[in-house]
Design a protein around this motif. Structure first.
Motif, PDB file in Angstrom:
ATOM      1  N   LEU A 274     -93.285 -71.505 -89.144  1.00  0.00           N
ATOM      2  CA  LEU A 274     -93.108 -72.428 -90.264  1.00  0.00           C
ATOM      3  C   LEU A 274     -93.641 -71.741 -91.524  1.00  0.00           C
ATOM      4  O   LEU A 274     -94.859 -71.628 -91.698  1.00  0.00           O
ATOM      5  CB  LEU A 274     -93.894 -73.723 -90.048  1.00  0.00           C
ATOM      6  CG  LEU A 274     -93.328 -74.751 -89.078  1.00  0.00           C
ATOM      7  CD1 LEU A 274     -93.640 -74.355 -87.639  1.00  0.00           C
ATOM      8  CD2 LEU A 274     -93.926 -76.121 -89.367  1.00  0.00           C
ATOM      9  N   PRO A 275     -92.752 -71.297 -92.415  1.00  0.00           N
ATOM     10  CA  PRO A 275     -93.199 -70.579 -93.617  1.00  0.00           C
ATOM     11  C   PRO A 275     -93.312 -71.467 -94.865  1.00  0.00           C
ATOM     12  O   PRO A 275     -93.232 -70.978 -95.987  1.00  0.00           O
ATOM     13  CB  PRO A 275     -92.070 -69.556 -93.794  1.00  0.00           C
ATOM     14  CG  PRO A 275     -90.845 -70.289 -93.322  1.00  0.00           C
ATOM     15  CD  PRO A 275     -91.297 -71.229 -92.232  1.00  0.00           C
ATOM     16  N   SER A 276     -93.521 -72.760 -94.696  1.00  0.00           N
ATOM     17  CA  SER A 276     -93.440 -73.736 -95.795  1.00  0.00           C
ATOM     18  C   SER A 276     -94.442 -73.490 -96.917  1.00  0.00           C
ATOM     19  O   SER A 276     -95.543 -72.981 -96.694  1.00  0.00           O
ATOM     20  CB  SER A 276     -93.657 -75.145 -95.253  1.00  0.00           C
ATOM     21  OG  SER A 276     -92.796 -75.424 -94.177  1.00  0.00           O
ATOM     22  N   HIS A 277     -94.032 -73.927 -98.117  1.00  0.00           N
ATOM     23  CA  HIS A 277     -94.944 -73.964 -99.268  1.00  0.00           C
ATOM     24  C   HIS A 277     -95.682 -75.300 -99.331  1.00  0.00           C
ATOM     25  O   HIS A 277     -96.741 -75.400 -99.959  1.00  0.00           O
ATOM     26  CB  HIS A 277     -94.166 -73.758-100.566  1.00  0.00           C
ATOM     27  CG  HIS A 277     -93.523 -72.409-100.671  1.00  0.00           C
ATOM     28  ND1 HIS A 277     -94.252 -71.250-100.867  1.00  0.00           N
ATOM     29  CD2 HIS A 277     -92.215 -72.032-100.590  1.00  0.00           C
ATOM     30  CE1 HIS A 277     -93.415 -70.214-100.910  1.00  0.00           C
ATOM     31  NE2 HIS A 277     -92.187 -70.661-100.746  1.00  0.00           N
ATOM     32  N   ALA A 297     -97.797 -70.345 -88.778  1.00  0.00           N
ATOM     33  CA  ALA A 297     -97.437 -71.243 -89.870  1.00  0.00           C
ATOM     34  C   ALA A 297     -98.312 -70.995 -91.083  1.00  0.00           C
ATOM     35  O   ALA A 297     -99.391 -70.408 -90.991  1.00  0.00           O
ATOM     36  CB  ALA A 297     -97.582 -72.705 -89.412  1.00  0.00           C
ATOM     37  N   THR A 298     -97.834 -71.467 -92.219  1.00  0.00           N
ATOM     38  CA  THR A 298     -98.620 -71.391 -93.436  1.00  0.00           C
ATOM     39  C   THR A 298     -99.622 -72.544 -93.467  1.00  0.00           C
ATOM     40  O   THR A 298     -99.333 -73.655 -93.012  1.00  0.00           O
ATOM     41  CB  THR A 298     -97.712 -71.463 -94.675  1.00  0.00           C
ATOM     42  OG1 THR A 298     -96.794 -72.555 -94.519  1.00  0.00           O
ATOM     43  CG2 THR A 298     -96.928 -70.170 -94.826  1.00  0.00           C
ATOM     44  N   ALA A 299    -100.791 -72.271 -94.009  1.00  0.00           N
ATOM     45  CA  ALA A 299    -101.877 -73.262 -94.032  1.00  0.00           C
ATOM     46  C   ALA A 299    -101.710 -74.185 -95.232  1.00  0.00           C
ATOM     47  O   ALA A 299    -102.452 -74.114 -96.211  1.00  0.00           O
ATOM     48  CB  ALA A 299    -103.226 -72.555 -94.073  1.00  0.00           C
ATOM     49  N   VAL A 300    -100.701 -75.082 -95.152  1.00  0.00           N
ATOM     50  CA  VAL A 300    -100.422 -76.006 -96.246  1.00  0.00           C
ATOM     51  C   VAL A 300    -100.358 -77.430 -95.705  1.00  0.00           C
ATOM     52  O   VAL A 300    -100.022 -77.655 -94.534  1.00  0.00           O
ATOM     53  CB  VAL A 300     -99.091 -75.667 -96.953  1.00  0.00           C
ATOM     54  CG1 VAL A 300     -99.158 -74.285 -97.592  1.00  0.00           C
ATOM     55  CG2 VAL A 300     -97.908 -75.740 -95.981  1.00  0.00           C
ATOM     56  N   GLY A 301    -100.679 -78.411 -96.570  1.00  0.00           N
ATOM     57  CA  GLY A 301    -100.556 -79.814 -96.201  1.00  0.00           C
ATOM     58  C   GLY A 301    -101.300 -80.136 -94.919  1.00  0.00           C
ATOM     59  O   GLY A 301    -102.446 -79.750 -94.713  1.00  0.00           O
ATOM     60  N   GLY A 302    -100.610 -80.838 -94.023  1.00  0.00           N
ATOM     61  CA  GLY A 302    -101.213 -81.234 -92.764  1.00  0.00           C
ATOM     62  C   GLY A 302    -101.051 -80.238 -91.642  1.00  0.00           C
ATOM     63  O   GLY A 302    -101.508 -80.498 -90.522  1.00  0.00           O
ATOM     64  N   THR A 303    -100.445 -79.077 -91.914  1.00  0.00           N
ATOM     65  CA  THR A 303    -100.215 -78.103 -90.844  1.00  0.00           C
ATOM     66  C   THR A 303    -101.507 -77.658 -90.159  1.00  0.00           C
ATOM     67  O   THR A 303    -101.546 -77.560 -88.924  1.00  0.00           O
ATOM     68  CB  THR A 303     -99.437 -76.886 -91.384  1.00  0.00           C
ATOM     69  OG1 THR A 303     -98.208 -77.346 -91.972  1.00  0.00           O
ATOM     70  CG2 THR A 303     -99.116 -75.901 -90.271  1.00  0.00           C
ATOM     71  N   PRO A 304    -102.604 -77.388 -90.892  1.00  0.00           N
ATOM     72  CA  PRO A 304    -103.846 -77.007 -90.204  1.00  0.00           C
ATOM     73  C   PRO A 304    -104.415 -78.106 -89.313  1.00  0.00           C
ATOM     74  O   PRO A 304    -105.293 -77.829 -88.489  1.00  0.00           O
ATOM     75  CB  PRO A 304    -104.804 -76.677 -91.365  1.00  0.00           C
ATOM     76  CG  PRO A 304    -103.918 -76.321 -92.506  1.00  0.00           C
ATOM     77  CD  PRO A 304    -102.734 -77.233 -92.358  1.00  0.00           C
ATOM     78  N   GLU A 305    -103.961 -79.345 -89.486  1.00  0.00           N
ATOM     79  CA  GLU A 305    -104.398 -80.420 -88.603  1.00  0.00           C
ATOM     80  C   GLU A 305    -103.672 -80.360 -87.259  1.00  0.00           C
ATOM     81  O   GLU A 305    -104.148 -80.912 -86.267  1.00  0.00           O
ATOM     82  CB  GLU A 305    -104.168 -81.777 -89.269  1.00  0.00           C
ATOM     83  CG  GLU A 305    -104.994 -81.957 -90.543  1.00  0.00           C
ATOM     84  CD  GLU A 305    -104.553 -83.134 -91.377  1.00  0.00           C
ATOM     85  OE1 GLU A 305    -104.342 -84.232 -90.810  1.00  0.00           O
ATOM     86  OE2 GLU A 305    -104.415 -82.964 -92.607  1.00  0.00           O
ATOM     87  N   VAL A 306    -102.525 -79.702 -87.237  1.00  0.00           N
ATOM     88  CA  VAL A 306    -101.736 -79.562 -86.006  1.00  0.00           C
ATOM     89  C   VAL A 306    -102.057 -78.254 -85.296  1.00  0.00           C
ATOM     90  O   VAL A 306    -102.315 -78.224 -84.094  1.00  0.00           O
ATOM     91  CB  VAL A 306    -100.220 -79.627 -86.319  1.00  0.00           C
ATOM     92  CG1 VAL A 306     -99.404 -79.478 -85.037  1.00  0.00           C
ATOM     93  CG2 VAL A 306     -99.866 -80.921 -87.025  1.00  0.00           C
ATOM     94  N   GLY A 313    -102.214 -70.999 -82.299  1.00  0.00           N
ATOM     95  CA  GLY A 313    -101.307 -70.221 -83.137  1.00  0.00           C
ATOM     96  C   GLY A 313    -102.081 -69.504 -84.224  1.00  0.00           C
ATOM     97  O   GLY A 313    -103.298 -69.351 -84.141  1.00  0.00           O
ATOM     98  N   ARG A 314    -101.364 -69.083 -85.247  1.00  0.00           N
ATOM     99  CA  ARG A 314    -101.977 -68.377 -86.376  1.00  0.00           C
ATOM    100  C   ARG A 314    -101.593 -69.080 -87.670  1.00  0.00           C
ATOM    101  O   ARG A 314    -100.435 -69.483 -87.855  1.00  0.00           O
ATOM    102  CB  ARG A 314    -101.483 -66.927 -86.411  1.00  0.00           C
ATOM    103  CG  ARG A 314    -101.878 -66.082 -85.218  1.00  0.00           C
ATOM    104  CD  ARG A 314    -103.304 -65.576 -85.328  1.00  0.00           C
ATOM    105  NE  ARG A 314    -103.470 -64.671 -86.450  1.00  0.00           N
ATOM    106  CZ  ARG A 314    -103.273 -63.345 -86.376  1.00  0.00           C
ATOM    107  NH1 ARG A 314    -102.901 -62.784 -85.232  1.00  0.00           N
ATOM    108  NH2 ARG A 314    -103.476 -62.581 -87.432  1.00  0.00           N
ATOM    109  N   LEU A 315    -102.561 -69.197 -88.584  1.00  0.00           N
ATOM    110  CA  LEU A 315    -102.313 -69.746 -89.903  1.00  0.00           C
ATOM    111  C   LEU A 315    -102.430 -68.640 -90.941  1.00  0.00           C
ATOM    112  O   LEU A 315    -103.356 -67.817 -90.874  1.00  0.00           O
ATOM    113  CB  LEU A 315    -103.306 -70.863 -90.226  1.00  0.00           C
ATOM    114  CG  LEU A 315    -103.193 -72.135 -89.383  1.00  0.00           C
ATOM    115  CD1 LEU A 315    -104.339 -73.088 -89.716  1.00  0.00           C
ATOM    116  CD2 LEU A 315    -101.852 -72.822 -89.613  1.00  0.00           C
ATOM    117  N   ASP A 326     -97.515 -60.029 -90.257  1.00  0.00           N
ATOM    118  CA  ASP A 326     -98.659 -59.593 -89.432  1.00  0.00           C
ATOM    119  C   ASP A 326     -98.946 -60.609 -88.327  1.00  0.00           C
ATOM    120  O   ASP A 326     -99.193 -60.236 -87.177  1.00  0.00           O
ATOM    121  CB  ASP A 326     -99.905 -59.421 -90.300  1.00  0.00           C
ATOM    122  CG  ASP A 326     -99.845 -58.189 -91.194  1.00  0.00           C
ATOM    123  OD1 ASP A 326     -99.004 -57.312 -90.923  1.00  0.00           O
ATOM    124  OD2 ASP A 326    -100.629 -58.133 -92.157  1.00  0.00           O
ATOM    125  N   GLY A 327     -98.919 -61.895 -88.684  1.00  0.00           N
ATOM    126  CA  GLY A 327     -99.178 -62.932 -87.696  1.00  0.00           C
ATOM    127  C   GLY A 327     -98.120 -62.971 -86.610  1.00  0.00           C
ATOM    128  O   GLY A 327     -98.429 -63.114 -85.421  1.00  0.00           O
TER     129      GLY A 327
END
Length: 411
Positions: A274-277, A297-306, A313-315, A326-327
């Motif tokens: 997930l490469p979201s902004h 995934a990118t560490a945006v919004g609620g993604t780090p909560e998942v 995974g990797r943020l 790299d990830g």
């Protein structure tokens, strides 16, 4: 209690799955029905699924810009349905639903999943939505990150609740091996793809799929037998197709369009990206984890909560193709770690992101609304909407997990 969901569905996707998942997990004293705007006929896929699962579903005849006709019909429908609570999803249902519900004294709960800023027109509607949310009875943010945005829009903290989306772990119990073969068949036979990186979502600027394409160039230098496949449609397709050609990724980065079989493909991917902004709480991340697949995934919004960084995974930071690469490359090169992360992700979904927990949190919220009679009396005695909070209130410091009650389990 009769709950009516109002949406503007154009397909059967993540938000629609969440609405139905909630309806299926609420106890018998709750009845759920669904209304949707026509959206030029694109609402039918959702309505078919609603009816197939045994719920009442209808489409409105009137639509924007015929605002008076919409409000008249919507008010009449809600009255005929004897709705006790209106749940609205997205800016058009939020704005028009509030007006119709106020005429009947019905409390309104908006579910805020995030704003897309897909194009100039949508951005203007979303600005109106942020203003409108201040006057609803409750706003459910699907993540702590989205709650911060809702509070910044001026919604009083005592009207904001965080209730996470649910994951469908049971739907991934017995993957169909035929979809493993089908997934690999998307790539030319002479490419010798051994690992498949899957992405899914609307092809819209905020989703960052151009960043993923750039990252794919770097990944293929280190992992030359990797293939990338994306499921989803949107306004960015032509631009992304051109970038794929320019970067020499034809046959290695495949845009397959929208599919109703995403659930069947997910378990057979080696990695989901997930490469979201920006995000609310990404359903793709929930479903990938439920399927036992590691996520970058990118560490945006609620993604780090998942996604638990280093565990499921990797943020990485948004908009950084080399760090995203790299990830991806690190996990593709380490089968043992990648598979362990997938298993950990599945366990995380089972313990923290269940529809049972989501339904329990909504029950508490509905109980906090009071009876429709109380709301009707309040509307009669108070003709003006509540005043927006002062700048001091809007700028008051907040703490994660303190956005009002009830909340679902947090990470």
């Amino acid at each position: 209690m009769h709950l009516v969901h109002l949406t503007a569905s154009t397909l059967f996707g993540g938000p629609e799955r969440q609405m139905l998942g909630l309806a299926e997990h609420l106890p018998g004293e709750y009845r759920s029905s669904f209304l949707t705007f026509r959206e030029n006929g694109r609402c039918q896929a959702f309505l078919d699924e609603v009816r197939q699962r045994g719920f009442a579903g209808e489409k409105l005849r009137a639509d924007f810009p015929k605002v008076r006709s919409v409000l008249r019909e919507l008010t009449d429908r809600l009255a005929a349905m004897r709705a006790d609570v209106l749940l609205t999803h997205s800016y058009k249902p939020n704005i028009l639903g509030r007006v119709a519900a106020r005429r009947l004294g019905i409390p309104v709960v908006a579910v805020s999943r995030g704003w897309t800023w897909e194009n100039w027109k949508v951005r203007q509607y979303e600005r109106l939505d942020r203003l409108n949310l201040r006057y609803l009875d409750r706003v459910v943010a699907v993540s702590e990150g989205q709650a911060q945005k809702v509070l910044a829009a001026g919604v009083p903290a005592d009207r904001v609740s965080v209730i996470h989306n649910g994951s469908r772990v049971a739907d991934f119990q017995t993957p169909d091996p035929g979809f493993d073969t089908k997934l690999h068949s998307f790539f030319p036979a002479d490419t010798s793809v051994s690992h498949v990186v899957l992405s899914a979502g609307r092809l819209s600027p905020e989703k960052g799929f151009d960043v993923l394409i750039e990252a794919a160039v770097h990944v293929l230098r280190r992992c030359p037998t990797t293939g990338f496949v994306h499921f989803g449609e949107g306004v960015e397709r032509e631009r992304l197709e051109a970038i794929i050609r320019e970067r020499g990724l034809t046959g290695r980065f495949v845009l397959k369009g929208f599919t109703t079989d995403l659930d069947r493909f997910l378990p057979w991917s080696d990695l989901v990206v997930l490469p979201s902004h920006t995000e609310g709480l990404p359903n793709v991340a929930l479903e990938a984890s439920a399927a036992g697949v590691a996520v970058v995934a990118t560490a945006v919004g609620g993604t780090p909560e998942v996604i638990a960084d280093g565990e499921t995974g990797r943020l990485v930071p948004p908009g950084q193709p080399e760090q995203l690469a790299d990830g991806i490359a690190a996990l593709l090169a380490d089968d043992r770690t990648r598979m362990a992360m997938g298993r950990a992700g599945r366990l995380r979904m089972q313990s923290r992101f269940t529809f049972a927990a989501q339904a329990a949190a909504y029950q508490k919220l509905f109980a906090s609304l009071g009876s429709p009679t109380v709301f009707l009396q309040e509307r009669v005695t108070c003709q003006q909407p509540p005043s927006p909070p002062s700048p001091e209130d809007r700028n008051a410091p907040t703490r994660p997990g303190r956005f009002g009650s009830p909340t679902s389990s947090t990470t």
